[in-house]
Design an enzyme around this catalytic site. Sequence first.
Site, short mmCIF file in Angstrom:
data_model
loop_
_atom_site.label_atom_id
_atom_site.label_comp_id
_atom_site.label_asym_id
_atom_site.label_seq_id
_atom_site.Cartn_x
_atom_site.Cartn_y
_atom_site.Cartn_z
N ASN A 8 4.46 -4.62 -6.73
CA ASN A 8 4.99 -5.96 -6.47
C ASN A 8 5.24 -6.60 -7.83
OD1 ASN A 8 5.46 -8.65 -5.79
ND2 ASN A 8 3.88 -8.71 -4.22
N ARG A 83 8.33 -4.26 -3.48
CA ARG A 83 8.82 -5.54 -3.00
C ARG A 83 10.16 -5.81 -3.69
NH1 ARG A 83 7.25 -11.36 -5.31
NH2 ARG A 83 8.40 -12.67 -3.85
N HIS A 171 10.01 -14.90 0.94
CA HIS A 171 8.57 -14.73 1.24
C HIS A 171 8.37 -14.02 2.58
CE1 HIS A 171 7.86 -18.32 -1.60
NE2 HIS A 171 7.43 -17.22 -2.22
N ARG A 231 10.03 -24.02 -10.40
CA ARG A 231 11.34 -24.11 -9.77
C ARG A 231 11.49 -25.46 -9.07
NH1 ARG A 231 11.12 -18.70 -6.40
NH2 ARG A 231 9.09 -18.39 -7.38
N GLU A 366 0.83 -9.01 1.09
CA GLU A 366 2.17 -8.43 1.07
C GLU A 366 2.12 -6.93 0.80
OE1 GLU A 366 4.62 -12.23 -0.78
OE2 GLU A 366 3.42 -10.97 -2.10
#
Length: 380
Positions: A8, A83, A171, A231, A366
């Site tokens: 990831n 990912r 996500h 962000r 994840e």
Amino acid sequence: MSAVLTLNAGSSSLKFALYRAASEPEVLRSGQVENIGPVARLSLRGGAPREIGPADHVVAVRAIFTALEGALKGQQVEGVGHRIVHGGKAFGAPVELTEEVLAQLEALIPLAPLHQPNNLAAVRAAQAAFPDARQIGCFDTAFHRGHPFVNDAFALPRRFYDQGVRRYGFHGLSYDYIAGVLKRDWPELAQGRVVICHLGNGASMCAVAQGRSRGSTMGFSALDGLPMGTRCGQLDPGVLLYLMAQGMTHAQIEHMLYSESGLMGLSQISNDMRMLLQSEDPRAAEAIDYYVFRIRREMGAMAAVLNGLDGVVFTGGIGENAAPIRARVVEGMDFLGLRLDADANAASAVSVGAGAAKILVIKTDEERVIARAVAAALAA
């Protein structure tokens, strides 16, 4: 015995996990390489970090391979799962990363300039380190495929939608995992209307009905929606026109929106929520106020997408660990059936609600979603 490795990749970090391949993979070792650049550090879970010197993603993958040699004795890495942040229109499920596929994913770099290049750099590094393994890509956008048109489209000339200018949502690997936990442990809620709040350095919210995404705060890129660590979140496009008219270049605007905005930009202190919560600087308080306000605003929007609300799940680094943020988000939301159990929330219990709608805190994983996809590809 075959093994599965998951990678990831972020801009300056690379999380990894080694699993024994099975229908439900068993984790053997996990860890991460941090501070990729001049002085990178590798740490295995439960161990102290150690410096590995200057490292890009290629060097980081080699260091991971070396660190896992002991755990790999008698086992062969047959699959590496990655990912990939953006799958565009073409990829709505895990896929083997052939050269043709990689070329298509490289074309999506402008849609995710902070993430996609690093995701693909990790793929190239893994191909070199594990040349006989199958490389499988898993996409953050995939969970959101199948949205109604009104949740996908922008009110631009139709040709842009046909070209792929649409809301994708991100996500998705995290949301996929949480949806699976709900199905396993909270089956009645899983069949209802749930807003999942993935709150971390990257942040978004997802409206989920019967286990499927119906709307997301993120859109065409990973900039939209909630303010994040660095962000901006939702922004009037007129601001960008103004900045361009003032002489800012594409590169300057991109850097500002991705790397100088959000909590960092508002506070001018840190993008780390822990530091902001501890700070007495009024700018830190204002950044937190804005962050909470936007989450609350989007909570109402996501409830409207779902025509009601049966539960909320907090996940991600902030969602899982920042009890004060959860408390401030839920405060005064009895009209949505949301009321917090203060003691349970302070203890970061799994169930922290005391109202008609459930409020859960679930740690996301994840990497496990990626490992499952690789194991399924190997078994097919």
